[in-house]
Write a protein that holds these residues in place. Structure first.
Motif, PDB file in Angstrom:
ATOM      1  N   LYS A   1      51.760  11.016  22.583  1.00 26.77           N
ATOM      2  CA  LYS A   1      53.157  10.893  22.981  1.00 26.77           C
ATOM      3  C   LYS A   1      53.332   9.733  23.966  1.00 26.77           C
ATOM      4  CE  LYS A   1      54.476  14.301  20.478  1.00 26.77           C
ATOM      5  NZ  LYS A   1      55.261  14.022  19.249  1.00 26.77           N
ATOM      6  N   LYS A   2      52.269   8.945  24.125  1.00 29.94           N
ATOM      7  CA  LYS A   2      52.351   7.789  25.013  1.00 29.94           C
ATOM      8  C   LYS A   2      53.187   6.693  24.364  1.00 29.94           C
ATOM      9  CE  LYS A   2      47.928   8.256  27.442  1.00 29.94           C
ATOM     10  NZ  LYS A   2      48.257   7.763  28.774  1.00 29.94           N
ATOM     11  N   SER A   3      53.784   5.871  25.203  1.00 34.94           N
ATOM     12  CA  SER A   3      54.552   4.744  24.671  1.00 34.94           C
ATOM     13  C   SER A   3      53.654   3.564  24.354  1.00 34.94           C
ATOM     14  CB  SER A   3      55.620   4.320  25.688  1.00 34.94           C
ATOM     15  OG  SER A   3      55.022   3.899  26.898  1.00 34.94           O
ATOM     16  N   LYS A   4      52.460   3.573  24.939  1.00 38.82           N
ATOM     17  CA  LYS A   4      51.500   2.487  24.700  1.00 38.82           C
ATOM     18  C   LYS A   4      50.098   3.067  24.556  1.00 38.82           C
ATOM     19  CE  LYS A   4      54.148  -0.787  27.517  1.00 38.82           C
ATOM     20  NZ  LYS A   4      54.144  -1.614  28.750  1.00 38.82           N
ATOM     21  N   THR A   5      49.362   2.545  23.603  1.00 36.70           N
ATOM     22  CA  THR A   5      47.943   2.889  23.486  1.00 36.70           C
ATOM     23  C   THR A   5      47.156   1.588  23.414  1.00 36.70           C
ATOM     24  OG1 THR A   5      48.042   2.994  21.070  1.00 36.70           O
ATOM     25  CG2 THR A   5      48.416   5.037  22.269  1.00 36.70           C
ATOM     26  N   VAL A   6      46.170   1.474  24.263  1.00 35.28           N
ATOM     27  CA  VAL A   6      45.397   0.242  24.367  1.00 35.28           C
ATOM     28  C   VAL A   6      43.902   0.568  24.336  1.00 35.28           C
ATOM     29  CG1 VAL A   6      47.182  -0.976  25.652  1.00 35.28           C
ATOM     30  CG2 VAL A   6      45.467   0.350  26.883  1.00 35.28           C
ATOM     31  N   PRO A   7      43.072  -0.426  24.077  1.00 29.57           N
ATOM     32  CA  PRO A   7      41.639  -0.158  23.952  1.00 29.57           C
ATOM     33  C   PRO A   7      40.994   0.303  25.252  1.00 29.57           C
ATOM     34  CG  PRO A   7      42.205  -2.285  22.973  1.00 29.57           C
ATOM     35  CD  PRO A   7      43.394  -1.825  23.756  1.00 29.57           C
ATOM     36  N   THR A   8      39.871   0.983  25.092  1.00 29.51           N
ATOM     37  CA  THR A   8      39.017   1.381  26.203  1.00 29.51           C
ATOM     38  C   THR A   8      37.774   0.493  26.184  1.00 29.51           C
ATOM     39  OG1 THR A   8      39.770   3.659  26.262  1.00 29.51           O
ATOM     40  CG2 THR A   8      37.567   3.241  27.097  1.00 29.51           C
ATOM     41  N   VAL A   9      37.337   0.098  27.370  1.00 29.87           N
ATOM     42  CA  VAL A   9      36.164  -0.764  27.489  1.00 29.87           C
ATOM     43  C   VAL A   9      35.052  -0.010  28.213  1.00 29.87           C
ATOM     44  CG1 VAL A   9      35.273  -2.945  28.407  1.00 29.87           C
ATOM     45  CG2 VAL A   9      37.643  -2.805  27.601  1.00 29.87           C
ATOM     46  N   THR A  10      33.876   0.011  27.632  1.00 32.25           N
ATOM     47  CA  THR A  10      32.694   0.561  28.300  1.00 32.25           C
ATOM     48  C   THR A  10      31.578  -0.468  28.235  1.00 32.25           C
ATOM     49  OG1 THR A  10      32.008   1.673  26.252  1.00 32.25           O
ATOM     50  CG2 THR A  10      33.228   2.978  27.862  1.00 32.25           C
TER      51      THR A  10
ATOM     52  N   ALA B   1      31.328  -2.538  24.790  1.00 34.28           N
ATOM     53  CA  ALA B   1      31.956  -1.874  23.645  1.00 34.28           C
ATOM     54  C   ALA B   1      33.451  -1.752  23.895  1.00 34.28           C
ATOM     55  CB  ALA B   1      31.345  -0.492  23.433  1.00 34.28           C
ATOM     56  N   ILE B   2      34.250  -2.099  22.892  1.00 38.61           N
ATOM     57  CA  ILE B   2      35.705  -2.006  22.993  1.00 38.61           C
ATOM     58  C   ILE B   2      36.213  -1.206  21.802  1.00 38.61           C
ATOM     59  CG2 ILE B   2      37.875  -3.264  23.247  1.00 38.61           C
ATOM     60  CD1 ILE B   2      36.388  -5.653  24.232  1.00 38.61           C
ATOM     61  N   GLY B   3      37.131  -0.280  22.049  1.00 38.09           N
ATOM     62  CA  GLY B   3      37.662   0.517  20.947  1.00 38.09           C
ATOM     63  C   GLY B   3      38.724   1.486  21.412  1.00 38.09           C
ATOM     64  N   TYR B   4      39.104   2.387  20.518  1.00 36.99           N
ATOM     65  CA  TYR B   4      40.191   3.336  20.760  1.00 36.99           C
ATOM     66  C   TYR B   4      39.707   4.776  20.608  1.00 36.99           C
ATOM     67  CZ  TYR B   4      43.703  -0.434  20.266  1.00 36.99           C
ATOM     68  OH  TYR B   4      44.474  -1.561  20.420  1.00 36.99           O
ATOM     69  N   PRO B   5      38.985   5.319  21.588  1.00 36.60           N
ATOM     70  CA  PRO B   5      38.598   6.733  21.478  1.00 36.60           C
ATOM     71  C   PRO B   5      39.820   7.637  21.536  1.00 36.60           C
ATOM     72  CG  PRO B   5      38.075   5.872  23.654  1.00 36.60           C
ATOM     73  CD  PRO B   5      38.499   4.698  22.826  1.00 36.60           C
TER      74      PRO B   5
ATOM     75  N   ILE C   1      30.373   5.726  23.902  1.00 40.98           N
ATOM     76  CA  ILE C   1      31.454   5.653  22.917  1.00 40.98           C
ATOM     77  C   ILE C   1      31.746   7.067  22.450  1.00 40.98           C
ATOM     78  CG2 ILE C   1      30.964   3.297  22.157  1.00 40.98           C
ATOM     79  CD1 ILE C   1      29.506   4.430  19.748  1.00 40.98           C
ATOM     80  N   ALA C   2      32.927   7.264  21.883  1.00 42.71           N
ATOM     81  CA  ALA C   2      33.342   8.612  21.498  1.00 42.71           C
ATOM     82  C   ALA C   2      34.128   8.541  20.201  1.00 42.71           C
ATOM     83  CB  ALA C   2      34.191   9.233  22.608  1.00 42.71           C
ATOM     84  N   ALA C   3      34.598   9.710  19.737  1.00 40.60           N
ATOM     85  CA  ALA C   3      35.381   9.779  18.507  1.00 40.60           C
ATOM     86  C   ALA C   3      36.562   8.818  18.593  1.00 40.60           C
ATOM     87  CB  ALA C   3      35.876  11.204  18.294  1.00 40.60           C
ATOM     88  N   GLY C   4      36.700   7.976  17.591  1.00 44.74           N
ATOM     89  CA  GLY C   4      37.746   6.951  17.582  1.00 44.74           C
ATOM     90  C   GLY C   4      37.203   5.571  17.874  1.00 44.74           C
ATOM     91  N   ASN C   5      36.019   5.496  18.533  1.00 48.71           N
ATOM     92  CA  ASN C   5      35.376   4.208  18.769  1.00 48.71           C
ATOM     93  C   ASN C   5      34.715   3.655  17.507  1.00 48.71           C
ATOM     94  OD1 ASN C   5      34.799   5.075  22.039  1.00 48.71           O
ATOM     95  ND2 ASN C   5      35.287   2.959  21.550  1.00 48.71           N
TER      96      ASN C   5
END
Length: 825
Positions: free
Chosen positions: A544-553, A530-534, A576-580
């Motif tokens: 406030k991060k300069s980069k946001t990238v996907p999370t892999v589970t 599973a790939i997404g953006y929780p 998976i979580a909220a945002g996935n």
């Protein structure tokens, strides 16, 4: 050649033919395995470093001497462990508290608490001190240090009957009795649960306030009770506020229950009961110990991995598809009209709210797949956009006019809320829930969608017109909705819904895309990624991060079911979580087989398996997306130039041909600029020589492994060629001899009499040519052709909601607490 020799020759040909056939089959298997595992070890090592470089820094494991352990992500949670002091008892709580990195040391943690890290969200100047914002839940593990916890010798006779009350029943009844003593009007329900193969009792207590004589629910406390290795454990999620914002975070906390593991406790830390000086753990109502929240971990420029990635999938699944995994932002602005039961009305103009989810680019020409609930905002959720003083004054007047609260009570609650009392905040904000859903309507609806295609975070933008929108950039691009199907009346997984919860968006341009697979071939135990953006990882739109990238589970398929519309759902051990929501789920070949839709707690208390999917994720069948695309005459294709460049670059990279990979990635960068992952691959390829001879041990192993693979292939090829040559030679000889014998038989159909000396003429019988015996062939046995047998597709019965199992009423209370079952002590 005589008949016996001929028979041997034929047998030899048959044997060699069988050996040749087996050799070919084995050869195909070996070559295929060598091809699939032919990824350079150096390439694997480098790409794993790219995709998991921050993994070790973010994980925290806590081990308690009292027999439990848990591993959690430090970038999401902050922790505190309580070690009880010797003088601690039920009346006087005393403990030493350890936080964050101090928890790395194993201690006698009788209580462990986890909180979401505080976000960096700041209120506008116009915003009230209390508003519809997240009041975050927390999670705790509690156990007892009492050695003989289940000693029934001092209990009433009714509790000594082990058939009527098991130890787990006693734990539950003790909690019910204690909480009823504190609150005689306790509202609760209980049920059985099986989580990761372990038995639990689940108790849900409604939390709220009595306002002007009417009780109002604002949140709940969910407790899972279990006995492991003879020791009692309570795992509790306390949510002061329960609404559409906080529910995904409650789900995420609840999923931690499945993460807890158990081992034998250190008996030297257990305490014997000794009359009034008995040492006990305080209950879950202990006041929180405030700890300073640290900043988020360093920005990552590749991916987040909550668990170690499977090395066989890191290139062909993760790297192949992360480039086409996107974040989806949705904003809805509208003028909302609320009507109370007594006719009181309120109109709030310019309410704007929205959310974020995940998606995948499923076609080169810019079609995006996601969940329907990611693209739609319910009428009930629009109140979350109440953030101006003018609208807050309207809200206060409305709840008073509607009869939901008196002016005096509301003034008192407001004073407490402004002073930081979250219970008062939850009570005020919860008043709007008394408006029936059918009494909420909208005017002047406006939707705005954005797709994040790279690592630059999506952000809100106020254009001055009162409408909130998404800021558009080179990599955060506008989208339009093609179609969506969703039931907004409920939340979570509702098997009674006939909606597919699928949506298709469209962006302009050309993109690398994922390939769609076939979920009908999925079986239980198959690997899934599973790939997404929780949002819990990077604070979502408030980051406030300069980069946001996907999370892999990653995990395995554990079951399947269908909703009322016949749409198939699969449970998986991948979290998976909220945002996935809406993000892609991939099979072992790197093809998208589903859309990640629900966190595991959404399927709690379901069907005969009774919570066995708890702590897992749920993804929807990719067939639903294909059906929607066909309905809208949308053709999905992943055969475009950009997809091919990315795939070819990864293929060269995996073979250690880094210069070729660099050339492909640079071509892609020119046609698809500003992508963080392409830039990273160019950087790594540029710094790695072809056929690298690095001195590290891994490269030696890589060369040895590759050499062994090549040797194996050569041996198999030699065997195939040898057996094939012998088979052909013997077969040709057998055929030639057979043909020669047949020609002789055709030329001389009968035996020929020889020339003998003249014999006297005797009367003779007419000459009869002897008839040769019929040629006998051994009887042949033919194996009956069986129909093709394929592994059956694993399917579970439809998931159902069992009725709640209400426990018997608590016995009458008295002053002698020793007559009750043990509680959390």
């Amino acid at each position: 050649m005589n008949q016996k020799s001929m028979k041997k020759l034929k047998i030899a040909a048959i044997v060699l033919g069988v050996v040749f056939l087996i050799s070919v089959i084995v050869g195909l298997i070996v070559v295929n395995n060598n091809r699939s595992s032919g990824v350079s070890k150096i390439a694997k090592k480098k790409i794993q470093k790219i995709f998991a470089e921050e993994d070790a820094k973010s994980l925290q494991k806590v081990v308690s001497k009292y027999g439990y352990s848990i591993r959690y992500d430090k970038s999401i949670f902050t922790g505190e462990g309580h070690v009880l002091n010797k003088d601690s008892n039920e009346k006087q709580y005393s403990a030493t508290t350890y936080a964050d990195d101090e928890l790395k040391e194993s201690r006698a943690y009788a209580i462990l608490r986890l909180h979401f890290r505080k976000g960096s969200e700041k209120s506008n100047e116009e915003e009230e001190k209390f508003s519809f914002r997240k009041i975050m839940p927390d999670f705790s593990i509690i156990t007892s240090r009492k050695k003989a916890y289940f000693d029934r010798s001092t209990m009433p006779e009714e509790y000594k009957d082990t058939k009527k009350y098991s130890d787990l029943d006693l734990m539950l009844q003790g909690d019910i009795n204690k909480q009823k003593k504190d609150n005689p009007n306790l509202k609760y329900h209980t049920s059985d649960a099986t989580i990761s193969g372990r038995k639990f009792k689940k108790m849900v207590v409604d939390y709220g306030s009595t306002i002007d004589g009417k009780w109002q629910k604002t949140g709940e406390k969910i407790t899972y009770l279990t006995i492991q290795n003879g020791r009692p454990y309570w795992m509790t999620i306390f949510a002061l506020s329960k609404n559409s914002y906080t529910q995904p975070y409650i789900d995420q906390m609840e999923a931690l229950v499945a993460k807890v593991t158990f081992q034998n406790p250190d008996s030297s830390y257990l305490v014997r009961a000794d009359g009034n000086s008995e040492a006990q753990v305080a209950s879950a109502t202990i006041a929180k110990t405030e700890t300073k929240a640290e900043n988020f971990s360093e920005d990552k420029d590749t991916t987040n991995t909550l668990d170690e990635l499977d090395e066989d999938s890191v290139i062909k699944v993760v790297a192949r598809n992360q480039i086409a995994t996107v974040r989806v932002g949705t904003y809805r602005c509208a003028d909302m009209i609320y009507t109370a039961q007594n006719g009181a009305s309120m109109q709030l103009n310019g309410l704007c709210t929205g959310g974020i989810g995940s998606g995948s680019i499923v076609s080169d020409d810019g079609y995006i797949a996601t969940n329907g609930h990611v693209t739609e905002v319910s009428n009930q959720s629009m109140i979350m956009g109440l953030n101006t003083q003018e609208n807050m004054n309207k809200y206060i007047k409305f709840v008073i006019d509607a009869g939901y609260v008196t002016r005096e009570t509301l003034r008192d609650l407001a004073n407490k809320a402004n002073g930081g009392d979250q219970s008062a905040q939850a009570a005020i904000l919860g008043l709007i829930n008394q408006v029936p859903a059918d009494n909420i309507r909208s005017q002047n609806d406006r939707y705005d969608y954005v797709i994040q295609t790279s690592s630059e975070p999506i952000a809100r933008e106020d254009d001055g017109s009162g409408n909130l929108k998404w800021k558009k950039t080179k990599t955060n691009i506008p989208a339009k909705k093609i179609d969506a199907e969703v039931d907004l009346k409920g939340r979570g997984m509702d098997l009674n819904s006939d909606k597919s919860d699928v949506a298709i968006l469209k962006v302009e341009g050309r993109f690398p895309a994922v390939e769609l697979g076939d979920s009908s071939k999925i079986s239980r135990g198959d690997r899934v990624t599973a790939i997404g953006y929780p949002a819990i990882v990077d604070d979502g739109v408030n980051t406030k991060k300069s980069k946001t990238v996907p999370t892999v589970t990653q995990g395995d398929v554990s079951g399947s079911g269908s909703d009322a519309g016949g749409h198939k759902l699969f449970s998986m051990s991948a979290q998976i979580a909220a945002g996935n929501s809406g993000g892609p789920a991939f099979d072992e070949d790197g093809k998208q087989i589903g859309l990640n839709t629900y966190g595991g707690s959404s399927c709690a208390d379901r069907g005969e398996r009774n919570n066995s999917c708890f702590g897992e994720g749920i993804f929807r069948d990719i067939a639903d997306l294909k059906t929607m695309a066909k309905k809208n005459n949308v053709t999905l294709s992943a055969n475009g130039e950009l997809t091919k460049l990315w795939k070819d670059g990864l293929e060269s990279f995996s073979q250690g041909k880094y210069s070729q990979a660099k050339a492909k990635f640079e071509q892609l960068d020119k046609k698809y600029p500003d992508n963080y992952l392409v830039a990273k691959m160019i950087e790594v390829s540029s710094n790695t020589p072809d056929d690298s001879t690095e001195s590290e041990a891994s490269s030696v192993e890589a060369g040895t492994s590759e050499s062994e693979n090549n040797t194996t292939v050569i041996i198999v090829v030699v065997v195939i060629l040898s057996t094939g040559t012998l088979f052909l030679t013997v077969s040709i000889i057998a055929i030639a001899v057979s043909v020669s014998n047949r020609r002789k038989m055709n030329a001389y159909p009968y035996p020929v009499a020889g020339q003998f000396p003249q014999q006297p003429r005797y009367p003779q019988q007419p000459y009869r040519q002897p008839i040769p015996p019929q040629q006998q062939y051994p009887q042949q046995n033919y194996y009956q052709q069986q129909p093709g047998q394929y592994p059956p597709t694993y399917a579970q019965p439809p998931m159902q909601q069992p009725p709640a199992n209400y426990s018997p009423a608590a016995p009458a209370q008295n002053d002698n607490e020793s007559k009750n079952p043990p509680t959390q002590s």
